[in-house]
Design a protein around this motif. Sequence first.
Motif, mmCIF file in Angstrom:
data_model
loop_
_atom_site.group_PDB
_atom_site.id
_atom_site.type_symbol
_atom_site.label_atom_id
_atom_site.label_comp_id
_atom_site.label_asym_id
_atom_site.label_seq_id
_atom_site.Cartn_x
_atom_site.Cartn_y
_atom_site.Cartn_z
ATOM 1 N N GLU A 199 -8.753 8.689 24.812
ATOM 2 C CA GLU A 199 -7.637 8.758 24.651
ATOM 3 C C GLU A 199 -6.891 9.762 25.560
ATOM 4 N N SER A 200 -5.561 9.634 25.812
ATOM 5 C CA SER A 200 -4.789 10.482 26.812
ATOM 6 C C SER A 200 -3.286 10.203 26.329
ATOM 7 N N GLY A 201 -2.387 11.219 26.795
ATOM 8 C CA GLY A 201 -1.094 11.153 26.578
ATOM 9 C C GLY A 201 -0.448 12.113 25.482
ATOM 10 N N GLY A 202 -1.120 12.597 24.704
ATOM 11 C CA GLY A 202 -0.805 13.336 23.577
ATOM 12 C C GLY A 202 -0.040 14.440 23.912
ATOM 13 N N GLY A 203 0.652 15.109 23.297
ATOM 14 C CA GLY A 203 1.304 16.514 23.433
ATOM 15 C C GLY A 203 2.456 16.589 22.460
ATOM 16 N N LEU A 204 3.333 17.491 22.802
ATOM 17 C CA LEU A 204 4.355 18.083 22.317
ATOM 18 C C LEU A 204 5.925 17.137 22.773
ATOM 19 N N VAL A 205 6.529 16.552 21.741
ATOM 20 C CA VAL A 205 7.482 15.668 21.955
ATOM 21 C C VAL A 205 8.691 16.075 20.958
ATOM 22 N N GLN A 206 10.310 15.997 21.383
ATOM 23 C CA GLN A 206 10.816 16.285 20.299
ATOM 24 C C GLN A 206 11.376 14.901 19.476
ATOM 25 N N ALA A 207 11.721 15.206 18.418
ATOM 26 C CA ALA A 207 12.102 14.035 17.772
ATOM 27 C C ALA A 207 13.208 13.293 18.478
ATOM 28 N N GLY A 208 13.020 11.989 18.331
ATOM 29 C CA GLY A 208 14.042 10.935 19.051
ATOM 30 C C GLY A 208 13.876 10.704 20.524
ATOM 31 N N GLY A 209 12.738 11.507 21.003
ATOM 32 C CA GLY A 209 12.099 10.950 22.368
ATOM 33 C C GLY A 209 11.289 9.992 22.629
ATOM 34 N N SER A 210 10.108 10.277 23.460
ATOM 35 C CA SER A 210 9.235 9.012 23.634
ATOM 36 C C SER A 210 7.965 9.503 24.122
ATOM 37 N N LEU A 211 6.928 8.942 23.915
ATOM 38 C CA LEU A 211 5.732 9.522 24.184
ATOM 39 C C LEU A 211 4.838 8.150 24.357
ATOM 40 N N ARG A 212 3.943 8.015 25.251
ATOM 41 C CA ARG A 212 3.034 6.859 25.420
ATOM 42 C C ARG A 212 1.573 7.305 25.497
ATOM 43 N N LEU A 213 0.825 6.886 24.545
ATOM 44 C CA LEU A 213 -0.561 7.204 24.575
ATOM 45 C C LEU A 213 -1.321 6.037 25.152
ATOM 46 N N SER A 214 -2.275 6.461 25.668
ATOM 47 C CA SER A 214 -3.665 5.356 26.573
ATOM 48 C C SER A 214 -4.654 5.639 25.897
ATOM 49 N N CYS A 215 -5.665 4.681 26.019
ATOM 50 C CA CYS A 215 -6.927 4.540 25.406
ATOM 51 C C CYS A 215 -7.816 3.842 26.489
ATOM 52 N N ALA A 216 -8.556 4.435 27.221
ATOM 53 C CA ALA A 216 -9.498 3.767 28.303
ATOM 54 C C ALA A 216 -10.676 3.363 27.737
ATOM 55 N N ALA A 217 -11.120 2.010 27.951
ATOM 56 C CA ALA A 217 -12.447 1.800 26.952
ATOM 57 C C ALA A 217 -13.397 1.362 28.120
ATOM 58 N N SER A 218 -14.701 1.591 27.790
ATOM 59 C CA SER A 218 -15.852 1.173 28.595
ATOM 60 C C SER A 218 -16.917 0.770 27.668
ATOM 61 N N GLY A 219 -18.002 0.228 28.373
ATOM 62 C CA GLY A 219 -19.281 0.046 27.790
ATOM 63 C C GLY A 219 -19.467 -1.508 27.227
ATOM 64 N N ARG A 220 -18.486 -2.101 27.330
ATOM 65 C CA ARG A 220 -18.437 -3.487 26.773
ATOM 66 C C ARG A 220 -17.272 -4.245 27.216
ATOM 67 N N THR A 221 -17.173 -5.545 27.149
ATOM 68 C CA THR A 221 -16.043 -6.406 27.432
ATOM 69 C C THR A 221 -14.863 -6.294 26.771
ATOM 70 N N PHE A 222 -14.039 -5.364 27.143
ATOM 71 C CA PHE A 222 -12.717 -4.746 26.524
ATOM 72 C C PHE A 222 -11.883 -5.971 26.149
ATOM 73 N N SER A 223 -11.690 -6.873 26.867
ATOM 74 C CA SER A 223 -10.863 -7.843 26.684
ATOM 75 C C SER A 223 -11.244 -8.815 25.430
ATOM 76 N N SER A 224 -12.344 -8.909 25.016
ATOM 77 C CA SER A 224 -13.157 -9.712 23.886
ATOM 78 C C SER A 224 -12.773 -9.100 22.734
ATOM 79 N N TYR A 225 -12.171 -7.891 22.316
ATOM 80 C CA TYR A 225 -12.090 -7.171 21.059
ATOM 81 C C TYR A 225 -10.724 -6.778 20.846
ATOM 82 N N ALA A 226 -10.423 -6.730 19.383
ATOM 83 C CA ALA A 226 -9.173 -6.340 18.957
ATOM 84 C C ALA A 226 -9.132 -4.878 18.949
ATOM 85 N N MET A 227 -8.144 -4.173 19.236
ATOM 86 C CA MET A 227 -7.959 -2.653 19.582
ATOM 87 C C MET A 227 -7.006 -2.195 18.417
ATOM 88 N N GLY A 228 -7.015 -0.826 18.149
ATOM 89 C CA GLY A 228 -5.858 -0.337 17.513
ATOM 90 C C GLY A 228 -5.755 1.063 17.430
#
Length: 123
Positions: free
Chosen positions: A6-35
Motif C-alpha cells: 500500500e501507499s498514499g496514506g498520510g495526514l489529510v484535513q476533513a473534507g479534503g481528499s486522499l487516494r490510496l494505492s495497492c500494488a500487487a505481485s506474485g500471481r495473476t492480479f486480474s483474476s482476483y477480487a480485491m478489497g
Amino acid sequence: QVQLVESGGGLVQAGGSLRLSCAASGRTFSSYAMGWFRQAPGKEREFVADISWSGGSTDYADSVKGRFTISRDNAKNTVFLQMNSPKPEDTAVYYCASGKLPLGLRVGVPGYWGQGTQVTVSS
C-alpha cells in the motif's frame, strides 16, 4: 509469493481528499477480487470496500458509501481507494487485501494482506 504494497496514506484535513494505492505481485492480479479494510486504535479490523476481479462489481461499507470509491487497473496490477470528504472517524490503518479464489465477485475472507498504511484525518 503474493505481495501487496500500500501507499498514499498520510495526514489529510476533513473534507479534503486522499487516494490510496495497492500494488500487487506474485500471481495473476486480474483474476482476483480485491478489497480495502481498516483498523482504528482499540477497534476490530473492518471492511471498507471491495471490487470484483473484472472491476464490474463493487461494494462499500455504509459508513463510506458515497464518499469513497474503489477502482482497479488490471494492466498495472493496482487497486485504488479514492477517499473524498474524509472525516476524523475515518482515521485508521488501511489494509489492502486479495481474495483467496479466482474470479470472485467479493473479496470475502482475504487470502493475502498488505502491511497497511496510516491515514489520519484532522478536524
